[in-house]
Design an enzyme around this catalytic site. Sequence first.
Site, short mmCIF file in Angstrom:
data_model
loop_
_atom_site.label_atom_id
_atom_site.label_comp_id
_atom_site.label_asym_id
_atom_site.label_seq_id
_atom_site.Cartn_x
_atom_site.Cartn_y
_atom_site.Cartn_z
N PRO A 1 0.84 -1.21 0.00
CG PRO A 1 -0.69 -1.54 1.72
CD PRO A 1 0.61 -2.05 1.17
CD GLU A 2 4.01 3.01 -2.59
OE1 GLU A 2 4.29 4.03 -1.93
OE2 GLU A 2 4.86 2.15 -2.89
#
Length: 270
Positions: free
Chosen positions: A2-3
């Site tokens: 996840p960014e």
Amino acid sequence: MPELPEVETARRGLAPHLEGRRVAAVVLRRPDLRWPIPPEVARLLPGQRIAAVRRRAKYLLLDTDAGSALLHLGMSGSLRVLPADTPVGAHDHVDLALEDTRVLRFNDPRRFGCLLWQAPGDVHPLLRELGPEPFDDAFDADYLFALSRGRKAPVKTFLMDQRVVVGVGNIYVAEALFAAGVSPLRAAGRVSRERYARLCAEIRRILQYAIARGGTTLRDFLSPDGAPGYFEQELAAYGRGGEPCPRCGRPLKHAMLGQRATVWCGHCQR
Ligand SMILES: [Zn+2]
């Protein structure tokens, strides 16, 4: 992994379900994730009302009067709000039971995520060294220009340094550098103020777009061959080494830079 856009999307999804709600109980099905879960989580959180769900870099904070639960999704973590009687599955490591008979459930197969504690008025050591958020007013051309003077590191490495600015991952920096026409290999100290202004604007635009789309969500949208999914055709540079540059048609270059795959156009990016 996840960014920032995925974490911001998670925050926006969770906030309406959590803010104003009281934590009834904490269920820890193991004592640790990436790091041990500190005793304050189980001792102080029950009975507390969640005042706000905040994001700092890729961390989520659940703020209460007693302190803040500090969560990171790591490589594979996810948070869901579920009815309390939802059967517990594999890797469902933590439940925060809410007073309204639902639970906030933290699932993390690879356990690179974390659940930590930040005392009121304190800043957790993991957050102390972080640079500004990309949407902060403090993140602007003057800031980047002043900070980068004399730095020989490539501008790509500079912008991915969490002490410079948070949340500019490998995808977003590749796209911002392409859009701004700046070579990833150029020394950070040799980028002009005008070009940093362009980079700031492009970083914000690309992150905003990804947030509006719910993140690039590489993890959830992997195609069968493991390539990024629907967002791929919208990426101008990332993952496109050897393909024609969308601007000039020459083949995009690719190389490893600081152990990260790097793609750029040697003609359009200087
Ligand atoms: Zn080009």
